[in-house]
Motif scaffolding. Sequence first.
Motif, PDB file in Angstrom:
ATOM      1  N   THR A  74      -5.244  15.085  45.377  1.00 43.95           N
ATOM      2  CA  THR A  74      -5.551  14.140  46.441  1.00 43.95           C
ATOM      3  C   THR A  74      -4.292  13.421  46.898  1.00 43.95           C
ATOM      4  O   THR A  74      -3.575  12.831  46.089  1.00 43.95           O
ATOM      5  CB  THR A  74      -6.594  13.117  45.954  1.00 43.95           C
ATOM      6  OG1 THR A  74      -7.824  13.798  45.684  1.00 43.95           O
ATOM      7  CG2 THR A  74      -6.828  12.045  47.007  1.00 43.95           C
ATOM      8  N   ALA A  75      -4.010  13.488  48.186  1.00 39.90           N
ATOM      9  CA  ALA A  75      -2.789  12.896  48.742  1.00 39.90           C
ATOM     10  C   ALA A  75      -2.791  13.091  50.247  1.00 39.90           C
ATOM     11  O   ALA A  75      -3.624  13.808  50.801  1.00 39.90           O
ATOM     12  CB  ALA A  75      -1.545  13.569  48.138  1.00 39.90           C
ATOM     13  N   VAL A  76      -1.829  12.458  50.894  1.00 38.16           N
ATOM     14  CA  VAL A  76      -1.524  12.780  52.281  1.00 38.16           C
ATOM     15  C   VAL A  76      -0.453  13.871  52.258  1.00 38.16           C
ATOM     16  O   VAL A  76       0.583  13.715  51.607  1.00 38.16           O
ATOM     17  CB  VAL A  76      -1.010  11.555  53.061  1.00 38.16           C
ATOM     18  CG1 VAL A  76      -0.642  11.950  54.484  1.00 38.16           C
ATOM     19  CG2 VAL A  76      -2.067  10.447  53.058  1.00 38.16           C
ATOM     20  N   TYR A  77      -0.727  14.950  52.941  1.00 34.46           N
ATOM     21  CA  TYR A  77       0.183  16.096  52.959  1.00 34.46           C
ATOM     22  C   TYR A  77       0.961  16.091  54.276  1.00 34.46           C
ATOM     23  O   TYR A  77       0.364  15.983  55.357  1.00 34.46           O
ATOM     24  CB  TYR A  77      -0.597  17.395  52.790  1.00 34.46           C
ATOM     25  CG  TYR A  77      -1.038  17.620  51.369  1.00 34.46           C
ATOM     26  CD1 TYR A  77      -2.060  16.868  50.806  1.00 34.46           C
ATOM     27  CD2 TYR A  77      -0.415  18.573  50.571  1.00 34.46           C
ATOM     28  CE1 TYR A  77      -2.454  17.031  49.487  1.00 34.46           C
ATOM     29  CE2 TYR A  77      -0.803  18.763  49.243  1.00 34.46           C
ATOM     30  CZ  TYR A  77      -1.818  17.987  48.718  1.00 34.46           C
ATOM     31  OH  TYR A  77      -2.193  18.168  47.409  1.00 34.46           O
ATOM     32  N   TYR A  78       2.267  16.240  54.136  1.00 33.69           N
ATOM     33  CA  TYR A  78       3.163  16.239  55.288  1.00 33.69           C
ATOM     34  C   TYR A  78       3.887  17.574  55.393  1.00 33.69           C
ATOM     35  O   TYR A  78       4.309  18.137  54.381  1.00 33.69           O
ATOM     36  CB  TYR A  78       4.220  15.150  55.149  1.00 33.69           C
ATOM     37  CG  TYR A  78       3.697  13.744  55.153  1.00 33.69           C
ATOM     38  CD1 TYR A  78       3.317  13.120  53.969  1.00 33.69           C
ATOM     39  CD2 TYR A  78       3.596  13.030  56.351  1.00 33.69           C
ATOM     40  CE1 TYR A  78       2.843  11.817  53.968  1.00 33.69           C
ATOM     41  CE2 TYR A  78       3.127  11.726  56.360  1.00 33.69           C
ATOM     42  CZ  TYR A  78       2.755  11.126  55.167  1.00 33.69           C
ATOM     43  OH  TYR A  78       2.283   9.835  55.168  1.00 33.69           O
TER      44      TYR A  78
ATOM     45  N   GLN B 295      -4.806  13.990  55.458  1.00 29.25           N
ATOM     46  CA  GLN B 295      -5.362  13.546  54.189  1.00 29.25           C
ATOM     47  C   GLN B 295      -6.147  14.673  53.521  1.00 29.25           C
ATOM     48  O   GLN B 295      -6.997  15.307  54.154  1.00 29.25           O
ATOM     49  CB  GLN B 295      -6.289  12.347  54.392  1.00 29.25           C
ATOM     50  CG  GLN B 295      -6.993  11.859  53.131  1.00 29.25           C
ATOM     51  CD  GLN B 295      -6.050  11.198  52.147  1.00 29.25           C
ATOM     52  OE1 GLN B 295      -5.229  10.352  52.529  1.00 29.25           O
ATOM     53  NE2 GLN B 295      -6.158  11.553  50.869  1.00 29.25           N
ATOM     54  N   VAL B 296      -5.868  14.889  52.268  1.00 32.97           N
ATOM     55  CA  VAL B 296      -6.641  15.814  51.429  1.00 32.97           C
ATOM     56  C   VAL B 296      -7.242  14.995  50.292  1.00 32.97           C
ATOM     57  O   VAL B 296      -6.515  14.314  49.561  1.00 32.97           O
ATOM     58  CB  VAL B 296      -5.756  16.939  50.876  1.00 32.97           C
ATOM     59  CG1 VAL B 296      -6.529  17.762  49.843  1.00 32.97           C
ATOM     60  CG2 VAL B 296      -5.255  17.829  52.005  1.00 32.97           C
ATOM     61  N   THR B 297      -8.552  15.065  50.158  1.00 31.37           N
ATOM     62  CA  THR B 297      -9.241  14.342  49.102  1.00 31.37           C
ATOM     63  C   THR B 297     -10.073  15.336  48.294  1.00 31.37           C
ATOM     64  O   THR B 297     -10.896  16.055  48.866  1.00 31.37           O
ATOM     65  CB  THR B 297     -10.146  13.247  49.665  1.00 31.37           C
ATOM     66  OG1 THR B 297      -9.353  12.346  50.455  1.00 31.37           O
ATOM     67  CG2 THR B 297     -10.819  12.466  48.543  1.00 31.37           C
ATOM     68  N   VAL B 298      -9.838  15.375  47.003  1.00 31.44           N
ATOM     69  CA  VAL B 298     -10.549  16.278  46.112  1.00 31.44           C
ATOM     70  C   VAL B 298     -11.436  15.442  45.203  1.00 31.44           C
ATOM     71  O   VAL B 298     -10.948  14.619  44.425  1.00 31.44           O
ATOM     72  CB  VAL B 298      -9.576  17.128  45.282  1.00 31.44           C
ATOM     73  CG1 VAL B 298     -10.350  18.131  44.428  1.00 31.44           C
ATOM     74  CG2 VAL B 298      -8.580  17.846  46.186  1.00 31.44           C
ATOM     75  N   SER B 299     -12.735  15.667  45.290  1.00 31.89           N
ATOM     76  CA  SER B 299     -13.675  14.905  44.478  1.00 31.89           C
ATOM     77  C   SER B 299     -13.987  15.649  43.192  1.00 31.89           C
ATOM     78  O   SER B 299     -14.008  16.885  43.160  1.00 31.89           O
ATOM     79  CB  SER B 299     -14.959  14.657  45.257  1.00 31.89           C
ATOM     80  OG  SER B 299     -15.593  15.886  45.563  1.00 31.89           O
TER      81      SER B 299
END
Length: 123
Positions: A90-94, A118-122
């Motif tokens: 989970t992070a903001v990917y650039y 934004q990538v969010t992994v639950s």
Amino acid sequence: QVQLVESGGGLVQAGGSLRLSCAASGRTSSYAMGWFRQVLGPEREFVAAISRTGALTRYADSLKGRFTISRDNAKNTMYLAMNNLIPEDTAVYYCAASGLSYDSSSPGSYDYWGQGTQVTVSS
């Protein structure tokens, strides 16, 4: 001058996959390109990089085998395929572009940056 726009981020369950895209306004073949991610604080963590032609790639050791970087210079687009995602991803990917010809893992080597996705992994 190159403008970069990321897309493809979102919410995914652990074990799932996402494919990020980075579309460039200029000729990507003139630039080495890379992906970085940022969680907290100003530092951006190296994810992967690819040389101008795509012949050379480099990955953060912890991500090898799960992430794949690629590029299509005819479409001026770079990709990051992410598999078996875990919450720690989970992070903001650039995405970023560098005037250097090789694949660098240092953020300081890059001249142009996208706005991030934004990538969010639950869990």
